[in-house]
Design an enzyme around this catalytic site. Structure first.
Site, PDB file in Angstrom:
ATOM      1  N   ASP A   1       0.814  -1.210   0.000  1.00 44.41           N
ATOM      2  CA  ASP A   1       0.000   0.000   0.000  1.00 44.41           C
ATOM      3  C   ASP A   1       0.849   1.261   0.000  1.00 44.41           C
ATOM      4  O   ASP A   1       2.069   1.211   0.183  1.00 44.41           O
ATOM      5  CB  ASP A   1      -0.937   0.012   1.211  1.00 44.41           C
ATOM      6  CG  ASP A   1      -0.258  -0.481   2.502  1.00 44.41           C
ATOM      7  OD1 ASP A   1       0.965  -0.295   2.631  1.00 44.41           O
ATOM      8  OD2 ASP A   1      -0.949  -1.051   3.361  1.00 44.41           O
TER       9      ASP A   1
ATOM     10  N   ASN B   1      -7.525  -3.677  14.214  1.00 45.97           N
ATOM     11  CA  ASN B   1      -8.906  -3.998  13.845  1.00 45.97           C
ATOM     12  C   ASN B   1      -8.982  -5.131  12.822  1.00 45.97           C
ATOM     13  O   ASN B   1     -10.017  -5.378  12.227  1.00 45.97           O
ATOM     14  CB  ASN B   1      -9.628  -2.748  13.323  1.00 45.97           C
ATOM     15  CG  ASN B   1      -8.972  -2.165  12.065  1.00 45.97           C
ATOM     16  OD1 ASN B   1      -8.063  -2.752  11.498  1.00 45.97           O
ATOM     17  ND2 ASN B   1      -9.448  -1.003  11.644  1.00 45.97           N
TER      18      ASN B   1
ATOM     19  N   HIS C   1      -7.134  -5.319  10.030  1.00 50.50           N
ATOM     20  CA  HIS C   1      -6.848  -4.977   8.637  1.00 50.50           C
ATOM     21  C   HIS C   1      -5.514  -5.574   8.193  1.00 50.50           C
ATOM     22  O   HIS C   1      -4.592  -5.759   8.987  1.00 50.50           O
ATOM     23  CB  HIS C   1      -6.889  -3.458   8.409  1.00 50.50           C
ATOM     24  CG  HIS C   1      -5.750  -2.675   8.984  1.00 50.50           C
ATOM     25  ND1 HIS C   1      -5.894  -1.813  10.039  1.00 50.50           N
ATOM     26  CD2 HIS C   1      -4.444  -2.605   8.636  1.00 50.50           C
ATOM     27  CE1 HIS C   1      -4.736  -1.239  10.315  1.00 50.50           C
ATOM     28  NE2 HIS C   1      -3.834  -1.712   9.477  1.00 50.50           N
TER      29      HIS C   1
ATOM     30  N   GLU D   1      -9.718  -2.368   5.414  1.00 50.94           N
ATOM     31  CA  GLU D   1     -10.346  -2.099   6.703  1.00 50.94           C
ATOM     32  C   GLU D   1     -11.603  -2.957   6.890  1.00 50.94           C
ATOM     33  O   GLU D   1     -12.155  -3.483   5.922  1.00 50.94           O
ATOM     34  CB  GLU D   1     -10.724  -0.620   6.785  1.00 50.94           C
ATOM     35  CG  GLU D   1      -9.556   0.352   6.631  1.00 50.94           C
ATOM     36  CD  GLU D   1      -8.753   0.524   7.913  1.00 50.94           C
ATOM     37  OE1 GLU D   1      -8.962  -0.250   8.871  1.00 50.94           O
ATOM     38  OE2 GLU D   1      -7.913   1.434   7.965  1.00 50.94           O
TER      39      GLU D   1
END
Length: 241
Positions: free
Chosen positions: A67, A136, A138, A143
């Site tokens: 990313d 979380n 990811h 996400e």
């Protein structure tokens, strides 16, 4: 899924580096999928140390990163290109022409993401993909959501991820709110996946991701379906399983 237990962060980093180094030695022309964040830094340091000792040669390796922030130039010290160059590329003999990240300065999201998919496809896919695990769940910047997005795409970062990244910027307002990230299918098409997890604060999400139901609300849970996944985690991260 293979779970490798490490004593601590240093041991986790060394065990993960062993897996990556084996890939480089066995297949010198391999395509490595790389990750940013604090967790992989020790792994990169170990690989760089082995390179300095003459044990590893990265001259034929190609890398593709998961990313990149949208809107940050490569020269910005918070861009992922800058991170990779500082923490890894500048310390080994990889040809920088063979290091790829999404083009964060391309404002056209469809163009940036389509081009990155074409690059990965032209390389024949990823041989080994290194991943961290977000609080979380990811992976990359995929996400929690109602679905798994298959290909490289532009994502709006969640408040929790922006908050986690705030410490790297002068203020909350300076934190990028979007990023380009490999999608779940792109990640899952890697021949091998290596996940590094460290710290007690990751224990709950590790349990959910790898021992709970497969759900897009915990994006990493999809890795349970991959045929060749190794999770290297320290005792603190594995304290709930």
């Amino acid at each position: 899924m293979n779970i490798v237990r490490a004593k601590d962060y240093k041991d986790m980093s060394r065990k993960a580096a062993n897996i990556i180094s084996a890939e480089v030695i066995i297949k010198p022309h391999c395509v490595l999928g790389l990750a940013t964040g604090s967790t992989p830094i020790g792994t990169y340091e170990q690989l760089a140390e082995w390179y300095r000792k003459g044990d590893l040669d990265f001259s034929k390796v190609t890398s593709v990163n998961l990313d990149e922030y949208k809107g940050l130039p490569r020269e910005n010290d918070q861009s992922y290109y800058y991170f990779m160059n500082t923490n890894f590329f500048s310390k080994i003999n990889i040809d920088t022409k063979n290091t790829y990240l999404p083009d964060g300065m391309e404002p056209d999201s469809a163009k940036a993401c389509g081009e990155y998919e074409r690059i990965i496809e032209s390389l024949g896919g990823v041989d080994l993909q290194l991943l961290g695990l977000g609080h979380n769940g990811h992976i990359g910047f995929n996400e929690p959501a109602e679905e798994f997005v298959p290909q490289t795409h532009c994502v709006d970062l969640t408040p929790s991820t922006i908050e986690a990244n705030k410490r790297f910027f002068a203020s909350y307002d300076d934190v990028p709110k979007q990023a380009y990230t490999m999608g779940i299918r792109t990640i899952m098409q890697a021949k091998k996946v290596l996940v590094v997890v460290s710290g007690e604060d990751k224990a709950e999400i590790l349990k959910k991701a790898f021992f709970g139901p497969i759900t897009p609300k915990v994006q990493a849970s999809v890795l349970q379906l991959h045929p060749d996944v190794t999770v290297v985690a320290d005792e603190a991260a594995l304290s709930l399983v």
